[in-house]
Design an enzyme around this catalytic site. Structure first.
Site, PDB file in Angstrom:
ATOM      1  N   ASP A 148      -6.282  -0.229  -8.277  1.00  0.00           N
ATOM      2  CA  ASP A 148      -7.088   0.091  -7.099  1.00  0.00           C
ATOM      3  C   ASP A 148      -7.374   1.594  -7.065  1.00  0.00           C
ATOM      4  OD1 ASP A 148      -8.117  -0.051  -4.313  1.00  0.00           O
ATOM      5  OD2 ASP A 148      -7.212  -2.037  -4.331  1.00  0.00           O
ATOM      6  N   HIS A 206      -8.758   2.353   0.341  1.00  0.00           N
ATOM      7  CA  HIS A 206      -8.780   0.965  -0.128  1.00  0.00           C
ATOM      8  C   HIS A 206      -7.456   0.544  -0.772  1.00  0.00           C
ATOM      9  CE1 HIS A 206     -10.180  -2.342  -2.825  1.00  0.00           C
ATOM     10  NE2 HIS A 206     -11.080  -2.557  -1.888  1.00  0.00           N
ATOM     11  N   SER A 532     -11.673  -8.086  -0.900  1.00  0.00           N
ATOM     12  CA  SER A 532     -10.632  -7.127  -1.286  1.00  0.00           C
ATOM     13  C   SER A 532      -9.387  -7.289  -0.423  1.00  0.00           C
ATOM     14  CB  SER A 532     -11.125  -5.691  -1.094  1.00  0.00           C
ATOM     15  OG  SER A 532     -11.856  -5.257  -2.195  1.00  0.00           O
TER      16      SER A 532
END
Ligand SMILES: *[C@@H]1O[C@H](CO)[C@@H](O)[C@H](O)[C@H]1NC(C)=O
Ligand SMILES: *[C@@H]1O[C@H](CO)[C@@H](O)[C@H](O)[C@H]1NC(C)=O
Ligand SMILES: *[C@@H]1O[C@H](CO)[C@@H](O)[C@H](O)[C@H]1NC(C)=O
Ligand SMILES: *[C@@H]1O[C@H](CO)[C@@H](O)[C@H](O)[C@H]1NC(C)=O
Ligand SMILES: *[C@@H]1O[C@H](CO)[C@@H](O)[C@H](O)[C@H]1NC(C)=O
Ligand SMILES: *[C@@H]1O[C@H](CO)[C@@H](O)[C@H](O)[C@H]1NC(C)=O
Ligand SMILES: *[C@@H]1O[C@H](CO)[C@@H](O)[C@H](O)[C@H]1NC(C)=O
Ligand SMILES: *[C@@H]1O[C@H](CO)[C@@H](O)[C@H](O)[C@H]1NC(C)=O
Ligand SMILES: *[C@@H]1O[C@H](CO)[C@@H](O)[C@H](O)[C@H]1NC(C)=O
Length: 745
Positions: A148, A206, A532
């Site tokens: 990520d 994220h 996600s």
């Protein structure tokens, strides 16, 4: 081929229209001295095994062009597990020159794949000191690797309170200095080749969010703007985390992804979680599929996001059958904001930002698009500067490549008091609780059309907005999120995808920086949406199952998750999509994950890595293409290839013409030794489905039994391309369900 991959939330969080944003992402080509990262595949020197990684690296280095600078400046990654080859900085001429060398196979420039909780554990039936959380000890001893944007170390979600040291098999590294890594965050490395080197700090949020969702520790009092207040926890709160930074603001380089997977496989992770991907690629040209194959060969479970390109058909990423492909659904938690119109109509919407000092009183209401200017209707930046919106509530339309929160900023900048954000037609009833910058409510398309009609019909339209806070009582949950990518699979139409759906809308989890300036500076959380977010839910659940069933293969875990998934919402009706219509198999896959049932599936459809070889031959790939995936020589002419549908998969995707199609499946008994299952076929319109034998009686644990399933067109003609149904093997205690999709040709 699209040179684009998505971190699968950015799109959702910032942009309401995934297709528009996809067009906005461009490929970064390093301008400096015309060098690009290439993935180069080579053969090993004839008759030699290079077990020693130094020897391997010097073999790779021998392919590099004669040069002034050190090899280390050119050689970016040396692959060992997932590929025979390397990544290097090359000019196109140098790459071309390399083709002449003995042992060279291919070289291509790196693709930029772009980047595609307080409540979700309990929504999924996970409770402290009970059931699966208790029996798995919250995933203790399991290592989840995440590829990520890096991580924010030191966040309380990654505190190692009550965490044992990593298991002995762990060989990974931590590139942070000091005490940033601990018994929770056991590994952290950066694989970014285009950009500044440095520790894998998360600049985007994220990676911190997905890591927190998969395996964040318990953090009491987690909230955003005071909303969704509660104890935040990941799905496997006692699992260890290893983060591999492969994405930056420029996207995710696929040479870097391949290198991270190569390393993770050696490091000793048990589960890999990838909330990113590209479009549909052939598996031999898809680094995630290739890396995942090396992972499953070592018993590592791989969970990936399905993509945010819904509700369009055939919009999936990460379709390989050895990957769990995860779509996104809503939970029953909503952060409500209601608008009341001058005509007394009331519409309920959502907003995460709920100011307590916003007066509940009537204010003039204006449709930003009333003048017929499309940009203004979408509240694009600056588009309202010449419109008098001071002190007014402004109606904006979702979409047009303008982020939802940015639309609010436009209204705020122009002096507007509040915003009603109406959906576009495609997103229909799907609304999101966003951290807006002004008082706002996000309403459905249907509500928006009615509000517009009211504005148009009144000479002095007005409205008021009131905030209801966090409400956990949405009986229509779960629904499939509009953005969740849909099947059918393009890369392998004979495998039904996505596999499963899990929570991915308005998910609260760790965030590196404060979004509301009010919370404890170290315990910051944010609420975002995307596949996600659903992917790490499933990664965490896979970790719990690894912990309770250490002997299960990745395919067995996947089967357990799929055959026990739910089809009903909280009201007992079929799970719906964004249109409030029953969701089809291309949206739902096997259904909504049910972790507790997955822990006790009764039967599993198991697969070993070598079982995929006849399947890959059946897909029509060449021997060389298959070798790229499976990392061994394959000769399809020497083995019996099978049609895709014949793979021992826990679902069916059949193409049916006039001829009857017959397949077999083998199930393994993982329940009680003595157990009997009878088949039940849920009708597939226009198709006769016959299963023999109709009863399977087991007398041993791990006993395998094979059944045959026949599909033929029935005499009733059906006017549809796709029809669907299911077969269920039922015992007294359990139901083992496989969805069926049939394409009528
Ligand atoms: C969150 O809940 C805790 C425990 O109920 C409470 O002490 C705290 O004040 C709440 N925080 C907010 C912002 O509501
Ligand atoms: C997707 O395909 C289904 C079935 O073929 C069809 O009913 C549906 O309208 C399609 N959806 C979109 C968004 O094209
Ligand atoms: C719509 O508004 C935008 C922003 O104010 C402006 O740039 C554009 O020219 C307008 N378009 C039309 C067709 O008037
Ligand atoms: C507004 O009302 C007029 C007159 O009733 C109608 O012609 C027009 O189509 C309406 N516009 C919208 C956007 O509803
Ligand atoms: C947070 O603080 C920054 C800088 O102080 C400010 O610009 C921003 O508007 C604040 N955000 C909120 C939601 O209050
Ligand atoms: C945040 O973390 C720092 C460093 O660990 C610590 O000194 C500080 O007290 C923490 N602040 C809060 C509000 O917990
Ligand atoms: C295929 O099988 C033949 C006969 O068994 C054998 O000679 C040949 O080496 C095999 N080819 C490959 C590529 O394995
Ligand atoms: C299974 O059933 C057989 C025959 O009824 C019996 O002999 C055997 O003990 C049973 N096994 C178990 C584990 O209950
Ligand atoms: C099949 O369905 C399509 C669209 O729903 C319709 O236009 C067509 O007339 C139908 N054909 C038959 C034979 O019923």
């Amino acid at each position: 081929m699209a040179l684009i991959m998505f971190i699968f939330y950015v799109i959702c969080m910032l942009f309401s229209s995934p297709l528009v944003i996809a067009d906005d992402i461009t490929i970064e080509i390093p301008t400096k001295s015309n060098l690009q990262t290439y993935i180069v595949r080579v053969n090993l020197p004839r008759g030699r095994v290079l077990a020693d990684s130094d020897k391997l690296e010097s073999w790779y280095t021998s392919f590099l062009p004669a040069r002034e600078e050190a090899d280390s400046a050119r050689l970016v990654h040396s692959y060992r597990n997932v590929a025979t080859g390397f990544a290097a900085k090359l000019s196109p001429e140098e790459a071309k020159e390399m083709e002449k060398m003995e042992g060279f196979i291919t070289a291509r420039p790196q693709k930029k794949l772009s980047l595609h909780t307080t409540h979700s554990p309990s929504f999924l039936g996970l409770h402290q000191n009970l059931g699966l959380w208790k029996s798995s000890n919250y995933g203790e001893g399991v290592i989840i690797g995440l590829l990520d944007t890096g991580i924010a170390p030191g966040h309380p979600s990654f505190d190692d309170k009550d965490m044992p040291p990593p298991p002995k098999k762990w060989k990974g590294k931590c590139e942070f200095t000091g005490a940033a890594c601990n018994n929770k965050l056991i590994g952290a490395r950066s694989f970014i080749s285009d950009g500044p080197a440095g520790p894998p700090v998360d600049e985007e949020g994220h990676g911190t969010h997905t890591a927190g969702t998969a395996a964040g520790n318990f953090v009491p009092g987690a909230n955003v703007f005071g909303m969704a207040n509660g104890t935040a926890a990941g799905m496997a709160p006692r699992a260890h985390l290893a983060v591999y930074k492969v994405c930056s603001e420029d996207g995710c380089g696929d040479a870097d992804i391949l290198a991270a997977m190569d390393t993770a496989v050696d490091d000793g992770v048990d589960v890999l979680s990838l909330s990113l991907g590209g479009g549909s690629f052939d598996f031999f040209d898809d680094v995630i599929a290739v890396g995942a194959f090396a992972a499953i060969q070592k018993g590592i479970f791989v969970s990936c996001s399905a993509g945010n390109s819904g509700p369009f058909n055939a919009s999936l990423s990460n379709e390989a059958p050895w990957i769990l492909t995860v779509g996104a659904s809503t939970t029953d938690r909503r952060i409500l904001a209601t608008t009341v119109l001058g005509n007394k109509d009331v519409y309920t919407g959502e907003s995460l930002f709920q100011p307590s000092n916003f007066p509940y009183e009537s204010m003039p209401l204006i449709d930003a698009g009333a003048g017929g200017n499309e940009t203004a209707g979408l509240c694009g930046p600056g588009s309202l500067d010449d419109t008098d919106v001071k002190g007014k509530i402004v109606l904006c339309q979702r979409g047009g490549g303008v982020a939802r929160i940015e639309k609010g900023q436009t209204v705020k900048d122009a002096g507007g008091a509040a915003m009603i954000l109406m959906n576009d037609e495609l997103d229909a009833y799907d609304t999101v609780a966003d951290p807006h910058v002004l008082p706002a409510t996000h309403v459905s398309y249907d509500a928006g059309e009615k509000i517009r009609a009211y504005i148009n019909s009144s000479s002095t339209p007005w409205a008021a907005i009131t905030f209801q806070g966090t409400v956990i009582a949405n009986p229509s949950a779960p629904t499939v999120a509009s953005f969740s990518s849909r099947g059918p699979s393009l890369a392998s139409p004979g495998i039904l995808k996505p596999d499963i759906i899990g929570p991915g809308v308005s998910i609260l989890a760790a965030w590196p920086v404060s979004v509301d300036n009010n919370t404890n500076e170290n315990a910051t959380f944010n609420m975002i949406s995307g596949t996600s977010m659903s992917c790490p839910h499933l990664s965490g659940i896979a970790a719990l199952l690894k912990s309770t069933h250490p002997d299960w293969s990745p395919a067995a875990i996947k089967s357990a998750i799929m055959t026990t998934a739910g089809q009903l919402d909280l009201e007992g009706g079929p799970i719906e999509d964004e249109r409030h219509l029953p969701a089809d198999v291309f949206a739902l896959g096997a259904g909504h994950v049910n972790p507790s049932s997955a822990n006790d599936p009764g039967l599993v459809y198991d697969l070993q890595p070598e079982d995929y070889i006849p399947y890959l031959c059946g897909l029509g790939y060449t021997d060389d293409e298959i070798r790229t995936i499976v990392q061994q020589s394959v000769s399809c002419s020497n083995i019996t290839s099978v049609p895709e549908v014949q793979l021992n998969y826990p679902s069916f995707s059949v193409k049916l013409g006039p001829a009857t199609k017959t397949y077999t499946r083998t199930v393994t008994n993982v329940g009680e030794a003595n157990s009997t299952y009878s088949v039940e076929v849920n009708r597939v319109k226009g198709v006769d489905v016959g299963v023999t034998p109709g009863t399977l009686s087991f007398t041993k644990v791990n006993q395998k039994m094979t059944y045959e399933i026949k599909f033929s067109k029935s005499s009733t003609r059906v006017n549809a391309t796709f029809v669907q149904g299911a077969i269920v093997w039922r015992s007294e205690k359990r139901a083992v369900r496989s969805p069926i999709s049939v394409k009528l040709v």
